[in-house]
Design an enzyme around this catalytic site. Structure first.
Site: not given
Ligand SMILES: O=C(O)c1ccccc1NCC(=O)[C@H](O)[C@H](O)COP(=O)(O)O
Length: 262
Positions: A55, A57, A116, A160, A181, A212
């Site tokens: 991702e 991000k 996303k 999701e 998630n 996540s």
């Molecule tokens: O990532 C956040 O802080 C977040 C907060 C509020 C709503 C959604 C959020 N994330 C979106 C996602 O779906 C994640 O970016 C994605 O699943 C990847 O997760 P990670 O590997 O833990 O960064």
């Protein structure tokens, strides 16, 4: 199904309010010729890699920092590290994303690209072409309608969920790609047991994604052992805090080349 504002964390409430007010496509429904997600997962498996959706991000409400790198460069590095697909946050206010970033990423790589975002109405599908879009069960009123509208445009749809009740809603609406998630959007707490609890109830013919909180090869093994067909990973690859010198390819490779325990 749309959550009332006080049932989610303040940051998520703010994300949803921004989503309600955000632009929609103005030129009518778009048509997408999408790259096959199932073929991309199969290619990764055949090449002996763990299928990872990496991702882009730049930041998030729970990230330690903000990466300003060019999104297309980041995505290319993720593919070099073995990513089967790329996810791009297009939410601007809380995640530093944009539809333009997604278009640039999609031009730069040849794997499927997931948009996303927090899509809450049909016209928001028409903002940018992507291979997949995300619909979050708890934030969508008419999942079946939105799913059909997305498919009519040519999108594949990742639906999701966070618990079994949401899984039932997703399956009743006809979801064929389901993401569980591990991040609880009510509390913003991550727990990998979430996936382990929901996964056994997902039918075999549904493509199942663990989302996540996946940071280490051990996490990869754990999610795969619990039935994940693919993993969605943001923070551990983006490394907002700079713990791994920010080597995006290496961060991705560490997960895609994990030796799985049988
Ligand atoms: O990532 C956040 O802080 C977040 C907060 C509020 C709503 C959604 C959020 N994330 C979106 C996602 O779906 C994640 O970016 C994605 O699943 C990847 O997760 P990670 O590997 O833990 O960064």
């Amino acid at each position: 199904m749309m959550e009332t504002a006080d049932e989610v964390a303040p940051a998520v409430r703010s994300i949803l309010e921004a989503a309600e007010n955000r632009e929609s496509g103005t030129d009518g429904p778009i048509t997408v010729s999408s790259r096959s997600f199932s073929a991309a997962l199969e290619d990764a498996e055949n090449a002996g890699r763990v299928p990872v959706i990496a991702e882009v991000k730049p930041t998030s409400p729970t990230s330690d920092g903000h990466r300003e790198d060019d999104p297309a460069t980041l995505a290319s590095a993720m593919v070099a590290g073995g990513a089967a697909a790329i996810s791009v946050l297009t939410e601007p206010t809380h995640f530093g994303g944009s539809p333009e970033a997604l278009s640039r990423v999609r031009d730069a790589v040849d794997v499927p690209v997931l948009r996303k975002d927090f899509i809450v109405r049909e016209s928001q599908l028409d903002v940018v072409e992507a291979d997949l879009i995300l619909l979050i069960v708890r934030f969508v009123d008419d999942l079946e309608g939105l799913l059909a509208a997305a498919r009519d445009r040519g999108f594949q749809v990742l639906v999701e969920v966070h618990d079994r009740a949401e899984l039932e809603t997703a399956l009743e609406a006809g979801a064929s790609i389901v993401g569980v998630n591990n991040r609880d959007l009510a509390k913003l707490v991550v727990d990998l047991e979430t996936f382990e609890g929901v996964a056994p109830h997902v039918p075999d013919d549904v493509t199942l994604i663990a989302e996540s909180g996946i940071s280490t090869p051990d996490d990869v093994c754990r999610m795969r052992a619990a039935g994940a067909d693919a993993l969605l990973v943001g923070s551990a690859i983006m490394d907002h805090a700079g713990d791994t010198d920010g080597d995006i390819s290496e961060n991705t490779r560490r997960l895609t080349t994990t030796e799985e325990r049988t």
